[in-house]
Structures are given as C-alpha cells and as structure tokens.
Enzyme design. Structure first.
Site, PDB file in Angstrom:
ATOM      1  N   MET A  94      -8.044   4.933 -13.835  1.00 14.73           N
ATOM      2  CA  MET A  94      -7.769   5.150 -12.414  1.00 14.73           C
ATOM      3  C   MET A  94      -6.619   4.265 -11.938  1.00 14.73           C
ATOM      4  O   MET A  94      -5.831   4.666 -11.082  1.00 14.73           O
ATOM      5  CB  MET A  94      -9.019   4.888 -11.570  1.00 14.73           C
ATOM      6  N   GLU A  95      -6.503   3.066 -12.523  1.00 14.89           N
ATOM      7  CA  GLU A  95      -5.406   2.183 -12.160  1.00 14.89           C
ATOM      8  C   GLU A  95      -4.065   2.801 -12.554  1.00 14.89           C
ATOM      9  O   GLU A  95      -3.087   2.731 -11.802  1.00 14.89           O
ATOM     10  CB  GLU A  95      -5.586   0.810 -12.833  1.00 14.89           C
TER      11      GLU A  95
ATOM     12  N   LEU B 263     -15.778   4.523  -5.786  1.00 13.90           N
ATOM     13  CA  LEU B 263     -16.763   4.091  -6.771  1.00 13.90           C
ATOM     14  C   LEU B 263     -16.142   3.388  -7.971  1.00 13.90           C
ATOM     15  O   LEU B 263     -16.808   3.119  -8.963  1.00 13.90           O
ATOM     16  CB  LEU B 263     -17.623   5.280  -7.195  1.00 13.90           C
ATOM     17  N   CYS B 264     -14.865   3.058  -7.885  1.00 10.34           N
ATOM     18  CA  CYS B 264     -14.179   2.298  -8.935  1.00 10.34           C
ATOM     19  C   CYS B 264     -14.633   0.843  -8.923  1.00 10.34           C
ATOM     20  O   CYS B 264     -14.771   0.243  -7.859  1.00 10.34           O
ATOM     21  CB  CYS B 264     -12.672   2.286  -8.665  1.00 10.34           C
ATOM     22  N   HIS B 265     -14.792   0.293 -10.114  1.00 13.32           N
ATOM     23  CA  HIS B 265     -15.089  -1.131 -10.225  1.00 13.32           C
ATOM     24  C   HIS B 265     -13.819  -1.952 -10.037  1.00 13.32           C
ATOM     25  O   HIS B 265     -12.758  -1.559 -10.499  1.00 13.32           O
ATOM     26  CB  HIS B 265     -15.665  -1.440 -11.605  1.00 13.32           C
TER      27      HIS B 265
ATOM     28  N   ASP C 106       8.825   9.566   0.019  1.00  7.17           N
ATOM     29  CA  ASP C 106       9.104   8.916   1.308  1.00  7.17           C
ATOM     30  C   ASP C 106      10.580   8.565   1.456  1.00  7.17           C
ATOM     31  O   ASP C 106      11.178   8.787   2.514  1.00  7.17           O
ATOM     32  CB  ASP C 106       8.260   7.645   1.424  1.00  7.17           C
TER      33      ASP C 106
END
Lengths: 161, 161, 161, 161, 161, 161
Positions: free
Chosen positions: C116-117, C78-80, C131
């Site tokens: 969020m970024e 739901l992120c723009h 990793d």
C-alpha cells in the site's frame, strides 16, 4: 491586548487560549520572513552546483517550506488556521560566507496575520537543507530567522529596521 | 555514501530518494541540538516572569517542541519515520542578552539517527515563543540552531567543537 | 485468513478491524508498484523539457510521492503503521504515447507488507503531475496503477505476470 | 498564466511556488472526477455481496475517500488549502468487466477549484478497495482516473468529451 | 517513577517531557477500553436499524475509531509513537437504556503500553456517533470512558474491578 | 433534513457523504461543551497542586485540547473543515468528588456549527489528563461529555436543559 496581560495568547488568569479574532476585519495580509544556513565551503559548493542532474537540494527544500507553511496552525499551538492564498520560497547564495539565504512571502485574505506561516516555512526549508547535507557536514548552523515585513490588519505596516 | 554523489539523499542520477537504511544496525541513538531567540528587554521580562498565573510561555513552547519532534518525518521530505523513545526540551534564560536558549535531547533505538528530530523540536519551540510574544515584539530573532552532539550508529560519536 | 471471511480486514461478523499482525515474523519486505499518466503532446513536451530552470515537474512529484508513502496508514483506514526504511520514485518518459510512467520501490523490515505504501506513492506522484499541468491540460488520465512485485513475509514472492 | 511559463505552478525562474489566488473571485465551484478498479471475478463477487453482515468494502472506501479529500492540500505540494462544503463518493458495479467504478463530486465557495480534491478522493477510495481485497487478489488494477467536469471560476465550465 | 515526582511525565523541575522508555523491554502489550453514548429512544432506533441501506452509523464510527488510534501520539502530547499491530472497535446496543456501548482492543509489541490508543479510539468512535446523529438529538451524552484491562510490560496485568 | 433520511450524514440510499452546506448563511457561530474526569483523592491532589514547579497537568491538557479542536475535521469523518476564530479550554476542580471539570468554548464565522470542535477539545483535554496521571491511577473515568450550548445558524439557539 487586555489590560491584564500584554501577552494576548493568555487570558487574565494566565491560561493559554486561542484568542478570538472573529471581530477582526477580513483584509489582505502579507508577511515576509528570512533566515539563513551557513556551511563548510565544500558543502556550499555541492548545494550551489546542485541541479536536476546532481541533486537539487534547494528545489526539495523549497517544496518542504511551502508544505510546512500550510501546517503552521498544526505545529504552533495557539495559531489560528488560515487559508493561505500564496506562498513563495526564494533562496540566494552568499558565496563570500558559504551561506544560503532564504526568504518567504505568504499572503491571505483573512482575520489574522501570516507571520507565523512565513517564519515556519523559512525554518523548515532551512532544516531540510540541513537534512540533505548532514552526511557531509554536521556543523551547519541556522541563523537570523526573523520577520522582514508585515502588512494588513489593524496593526498596520511593519518592517524590520 | 555513494561514489557518485556525496549527498546521500540523491541517487547517481541526482534524483531525491529516501535512502535505504534497512541494513543498518539497530543501535541506541541520541542527539542534542540547541538554538535561541533574542528579544527586547521588556519581552524577556514577560517570558521570565511567566508562570501558571501570568502565562507560562515556556511551558507551551516545550509542548510544541515535543509534539513537533514526533512529526519530523512528516515535515522533512527525506527523513525516515522513527519511533522516538525520549524527547526533552529545556530552556535557560540569558539575562545579559535578553535571550532564551533552548536545548533538546532526543533518543531512539533504531537504524537511523535523530538529529533532525532534535533540530525540529528546537525550531518549533522557538517559533512558538515568537508566536506568543509577537503582539508585543515583532523584531525577535531566532539564531544558532545547530547540532550539539550525536551518538550511536556507524558514524559514531560527534560533538560540536 | 479466517474460515468465515476471505476478506481478512473484516471479522466473522463482517466488522472492519485492523487485523492482528503481532504474531507475524519480522522479515525484510519490499514492494514495487507502477502507474502512468497520459497527456496532450504539448503538455508532455513541457514535462519532458522541465528542469531546475523551466520548472521541474517530476522533481516536485517525486517528493510528493515519497512523503505520501509515509502517510499511507493515515490515509488507508485499515493499514498498519510501518516504519519504511527506503522509498524511491522513478519516472520514465514514453514519447510515443505522451505518457509519464512512474515506478516506486518501498522497503521495510517488519510484520506486514509495504504494497500500500508503494501504491500510495505512485498515486500521489501522478496526482501531483496532474496538479502542476492542469492549467494547460484538464483531460490528462491516470491509468495502470498496479503492484509489480512483492517479497518478504509468509505469502512469499509475488510478481505481476 | 505568465508569459514566461505556461505551467503556472512555476515562476519565471522555474521555481515552484503556491501561486497567488488572492485576487480571484469567491465563486461557487464544483468538480466531478472518476476512476475504476478491475479485479478477478471472485473478488468482484466478494465486494458486490459485501454488506454490514459480510464486510462492507465500499462503505469503508467511501469514508476513506471523503477523508482524503480533506487532506488534499497536505498531500499535493502546491495545492491551496480549501474549505470543502460538500463531498460525495459514489460507486457503481460493472458486472460485465468485474470492475468497480467510482465517481466523486466536490464543492466549495472560494478562490480556487476543487479538481484535486475530487481526484484525490477517487484515488484513495480505490486504493482502499485494493487494500481490503489484496489478501485474495494482488493483481487488481486502478485505471481511468480523470476529471469529468469542472464549473466555477474564471476558466468556466469544462467537461470531458 | 522518579523519587521527586510521582507524575512521570514531568521531571524533577516539574517540566513536561516525553519520558525515556528506551530501556524498557519489548513485550507484547494489550489494552482494552470502553465507553458509551446515551441518546433519545428515537435516535437509538435510527442507530440500531442503520445498515448499508439506511445509513450505517456504527460502521462509520468504527472506522473513525480505528484511524484515531493510529493518531494517538499526535493528539496526546507526551505519548510515545507506537506501531499498533491490531485495533478492533466493537459496539453493543443496550436497548433498555438507549445506549450504545463501545469497546476497543489495541495491541502492539513494544516498549510502552497502548492504553491511550484504546481510550482515544473509544472517544473518537463515540464522538463520531454524536456527529452523525446530532441533527436529530443534540442532547446525547458520552460517559464511562475508562480502561478495562492492560497487560504486558513491567507493571503487569491490570483489570478494572 | 431529507424526507428519506433523518440522519443528514447519509443520502437517500443510506450512503455516507459530507453534506452540502454551500447554501447556508455565513453567520457567527459558537458552541460550548463540557465533560469531566474522576480520579482517586491522591491523584486529584497531584493535579490540584500542580504548577510550573511540580508539573502543570492542566496546562498541558489545555494545549492538547486547543490543538485537537483544530484537527476535528481530520478525526470525525463527515465533519466539514472550519477555520476556528477562538477556542478556550477551562478547568475547574470539584474537591468533593475528586473530579476535574472541563468546559470548552469554540467560535467561528461560517456555514456550519462548531459543536464537534468543542466536544473534541473536551475529549482530548480529558484524555491528556488521563495520560499524565495514569502511572499513579489507571482507574480514572471520563464522564458527561455533552453539549452545553450552541448558537448561530438556521437551527438557532440551543441550550442543554
């Protein structure tokens, strides 16, 4: 290769398709490709002297090339998706020509070759060098992107002369 | 350009970053880039004679180039995401040299240039030609990927000599 | 925030949607986020001593974090979509705790924040360290992913206590 | 593991590469990973009481985690592409600590393990919870992302203590 | 629309291009699109009764539709990239016809419309319903994908009759 | 199919998961799907007469469909990633109804079917036709997206009546 069309990515009506490789043998396949970017002497010096302290241009370009090889079938419309088992991106510096040479090796075990994966990695690695140096040198030039060698599959071993 | 590092994609400690363009002006920006692929005469003839009937190699390559330009910031690690307002991919045929020349124009209105978008489109369009013709000609060679022109932004108008 | 639902990502019927930000002001926005990964002393020594000669773990992780921040709206449903104008990923080494700390700053000028970024970049940078070191240390642990600061937009300046 | 470099993602010269797994056996492989997010009591109540009527936060986060696991090789630079045969994302609620715990199981039959796929799914599922609740609680914190278990392949069965 | 070609996605020579929208006004734009999927009565009952307990088919399809709308320019070759400011996906159940109806609203402020974003969300949401129910009903059918309304931009307000 | 839930994409608790196909046989699998788009007579004439000179709408749509089939597992949340071995997209023109019919064949050898890959290619090919013609005809309508045939795997041969 169909009798009607030497370009196997098109059918007899000339329509593009992703050609059926389902009956090909699963064999070990390898491809090597190369290319280079030529720049001004001052730019070349910045790339050559780059490192984790000053800015590792080639380290970033190497990662970009490896990642791009994994997206090849997403970028090249009629390429088959392939699970690469190895990709390496090597650079060498040609001081005499202010040129960075790039060579990529790609491997898989599958039904189709990995030439496009190797060539795509070379192209994106060189574009990334361009991007990182363009603030000081817009006139850089990428040349000589070509296949060096291909092995595995029905068409057998091929090497550039 | 920082005093410490002429390569703006690295900070003063040599660490790669996506440089801040937030204070740059929103201006109309355009970039033109070019490149070419050289092939055997017989391959060149297939591409030249291709059309919706026999197989439109250049039509497929054009679409691949346009789509790749929209993924540039996904492929080139330190590129800013950009909303392109126009991309066109043109091919011309150099009969004398069995060579397909590609030229791309990209435009946006924004805070950073679109050189990489134009160069990426050229590269992927030429790789797509390689892919479609490689069954008949593995020795094709991509050369001369370079920027032709850049306009807009603080650095002003630039053209290749 | 609707009267009916404190979780703005859901409408009054509880259905997920990408909430309308079209009426929000275009303002300069910044977010800083952090997180860390703890490992065995021998693993920590390998990362600490890594460089362009031995293997620059943090250099690769930095690139992965920057690239992931550009894919945030592709990963978080739901992120723009947002055109980031800057992303930087910094690491510091906590010798006493065999821990690598990561801090990310993200910026844009737009209608919605970039928390969020920043958080996505931290997460993917730390996963990339995992990793690269997992062959020698499967028990590494990622902790403390959280927002440090957020500025811009109607909700104003926020800092973690 | 090469004699020269315990970090197998780098070659003897310290250059990152996607290591060759072409000679590894195709075996059934499974990985389980976990992590958690801690929030304010009021936020925790919203998540706990969420459902198809009020807003199913965990349902959306589960989908985001599953989708992210399929993009792992796109996000983590040196990860091999893998065709996952199963992914499940489970949440449990720790009322005493206002914490949502996430556990992911990933499976494939192939030449390399799926630890990164499981860890990436955990990370993105938890980030999605953060995104959906951040309007009411910016101070949430993601902790304890780690591998629980790994089976299949030459390195055998591994479990976190 | 050029004098030579009513299909604006092609130039006067018939070559596909991403048409220049750089001179268009930035206006608020909205599009609404619809479509439906028809299934067997037993399948319809499963979807209708689905919820967070039994399996929320529509909840998953809603997320898939929202995410697909953000990838529209990646899927449709000549679409411009657009920063959507809102997407909502609504379902209604037509009991009489064993049919799920889907309606999507998309918004942005920009230089080009969002019809394709709304139509792509509808298509992928319905495909996701097909995927989740195909184990019990392979004969489902998707129909009536069309634009309901479009507003903003030079072409003005349009509604389906 | 579990005793508890006829919708195999959900577990006994109603939680979505990517179901385990690791124990299924690797068999040759094929799927064929179809769909159509209906338009105004004048629009139909433009598409019918399109070619490399005037604008090859169907050529572009074919490429878009092939590329979309390769992204199916990225678009449909619970789809397994699959290495397609063949995809073809064919169009036929229904003059009487001003309708373009699309049929896609997809093949692989693997543990799960390719119905979604065929249906996704049909959907995106038709959406691309809509996109290219929408400047002259916003009222086009996509109908009849359905599976024609499926072979391979435990569920055997299925054809639409």
């Amino acid at each position: 290769m169909s009798a009607d069309n030497p370009l196997t990515h098109f059918d007899a009506q000339g329509q593009a398709h992703m050609v059926d490789v389902g009956d090909k043998a699963h064999t070990a396949r390898v491809a090597r490709a190369a290319g280079s970017i030529t720049m001004l002497p001052a730019t070349f010096a910045l790339v050559r002297d780059g490192n984790a302290k000053k800015g590792d241009v080639l380290g970033v370009a190497r990662i970009a090339g490896i990642q791009a090889s994994k997206r090849t079938s997403d970028l090249i419309p009629l390429c088959h998706p392939i699970a690469l088992t190895k990709v390496s991106v090597d650079f060498s510096l040609d001081e005499a020509n202010n040129r960075v040479d790039c060579e990529v090796t790609a491997r898989t075990t599958g039904q189709t070759g990995v030439e496009m994966e190797a060539l795509t990695a070379v192209s994106v690695a060189l574009l990334t060098i361009y991007d990182m140096c363009k603030a000081v040198d817009r006139g850089m030039r990428i040349d000589g992107i070509h296949l060096l060698e291909k092995a595995g599959g029905k068409s057998g071993h091929w090497t550039a002369e």
